[in-house]
Design an enzyme around this catalytic site. Structure first.
Site, short mmCIF file in Angstrom:
data_model
loop_
_atom_site.label_atom_id
_atom_site.label_comp_id
_atom_site.label_asym_id
_atom_site.label_seq_id
_atom_site.Cartn_x
_atom_site.Cartn_y
_atom_site.Cartn_z
N ASN A 1 88.00 -81.74 -64.26
CA ASN A 1 86.61 -81.51 -63.81
C ASN A 1 85.92 -81.60 -65.05
OD1 ASN A 1 86.30 -79.76 -61.22
ND2 ASN A 1 88.13 -78.89 -62.03
N ARG B 1 87.39 -60.18 -77.73
CA ARG B 1 86.80 -60.95 -76.99
C ARG B 1 85.35 -61.14 -77.21
NH1 ARG B 1 89.15 -62.22 -72.36
NH2 ARG B 1 90.86 -60.94 -71.54
N ILE C 1 88.13 -64.61 -69.54
CA ILE C 1 87.12 -63.81 -68.96
C ILE C 1 86.08 -63.54 -70.18
CG2 ILE C 1 86.57 -61.29 -67.67
CD1 ILE C 1 88.33 -63.06 -66.20
N HIS D 1 85.74 -72.39 -58.44
CA HIS D 1 86.81 -71.82 -58.36
C HIS D 1 87.48 -72.42 -57.27
CE1 HIS D 1 89.35 -68.08 -57.69
NE2 HIS D 1 88.82 -68.26 -56.50
N GLU E 1 90.41 -82.59 -55.89
CA GLU E 1 89.50 -83.82 -55.41
C GLU E 1 88.15 -83.39 -54.98
OE1 GLU E 1 93.74 -86.31 -54.14
OE2 GLU E 1 91.90 -85.89 -52.62
N ALA E 2 88.14 -82.21 -54.18
CA ALA E 2 86.95 -81.90 -53.69
C ALA E 2 85.98 -81.28 -54.82
CB ALA E 2 87.27 -80.58 -52.52
C1 GRF Z 1 90.96 -76.22 -61.28
O1 GRF Z 1 91.89 -75.87 -60.12
C2 GRF Z 1 89.83 -75.28 -61.16
O2 GRF Z 1 89.54 -74.60 -59.91
C3 GRF Z 1 90.23 -74.03 -61.78
O3 GRF Z 1 91.34 -74.62 -63.09
C4 GRF Z 1 91.59 -75.90 -62.79
C5 GRF Z 1 91.08 -76.79 -63.75
O4 GRF Z 1 91.67 -78.00 -63.62
N1 GRF Z 1 89.27 -73.11 -62.61
P1 GRF Z 1 91.01 -78.94 -64.68
O5 GRF Z 1 91.21 -78.52 -66.39
O6 GRF Z 1 89.59 -79.42 -64.57
O7 GRF Z 1 91.82 -80.25 -64.53
#
Ligand code: GRF
Length: 204
Positions: A13, A65, A92, A109, A172-173
């Site tokens: 991401n 935390r 968290i 998420h 991918e989405a």
């Molecule tokens: C993704 O599946 C996201 O939805 C979840 O953790 C994963 C992160 O993947 N929060 P990356 O580290 O961005 O490849």
């Protein structure tokens, strides 16, 4: 908009967000990447793009935390960060931190919230027998996986799907949804109202 991306793992991401902010039309610039774990793939991706600072704030070194979050907050302030993107960040965050960054922190998420909150959202969807799931980018609220929704993308579940094949398709989405949400919030087109509702700024 000055953006920090927080990661814990592979960083796909993060990669998508890095591609997005390179576009001349982008309203955002990534000024910082923070990982709570050393040596993860996401840090290697970040180091490839020398444009910003990478830091590891290893949560195992902190007694609480609150102390961990306090250190993250200090670093974010130091770099005048305006928007935080939690991209696969598996911690968290405490109430005070979330309240301070309310309206300035997005999370992704891998389900169509409010369905399938929590961990293993992809597996929950498979086990529930739904034919459509997806991903959600939302503002982070004190309740986990419950903040105002900015962008969602639907993903079909195929009869041949395993947790891995489905997770891959959802990711991918995610790589489309997170950049889209970053632009909406980074450009001011979307804001979070004090009552926790989303406001679309029609004037932009
Ligand atoms: C993704 O599946 C996201 O939805 C979840 O953790 C994963 C992160 O993947 N929060 P990356 O580290 O961005 O490849």
């Amino acid at each position: 908009t000055r953006v920090a991306v927080l990661i814990s793992g592979t960083g796909t991401n993060l990669q998508a967000l890095m591609e997005q902010v390179k576009k001349p039309s982008s309203s955002a610039e990534i000024v910082m990447v923070i990982s709570n774990r050393p040596g993860v793939m996401g840090l290697k991706r970040a180091s490839m793009a020398v444009l910003f600072v990478c830091q590891v704030v290893d949560h195992k070194l902190y007694g609480s935390r609150a102390e961990f979050d306090g250190t993250i907050d200090k670093v974010l302030e130091e770099f005048r960060v305006e928007l935080v993107c939690l991209a696969g960040f598996m911690r968290i965050l405490t109430g005070p931190f979330v309240r301070k960054w309310s309206g300035k922190m997005l999370n992704i998420h891998p389900s169509l919230l409010p369905s399938f909150k929590g961990v293993n959202a992809q597996k929950q969807a498979l086990q529930a027998g739904v034919r459509v799931t997806g991903c959600t980018v939302h503002f982070v609220a004190e309740e986990v996986d419950a903040g105002a929704i900015v962008v969602q993308e639907a993903v079909p579940i195929l009869v041949t799907d395993t947790e891995d094949s489905l997770s891959e398709r959802i990711r991918e989405a995610e790589h489309r949804a997170f950049p889209a949400a970053l632009e909406l919030v980074g450009s001011g087109a979307v804001k979070l109202r004090d009552d926790g509702r989303l406001v679309w700024n029609q004037s932009v």
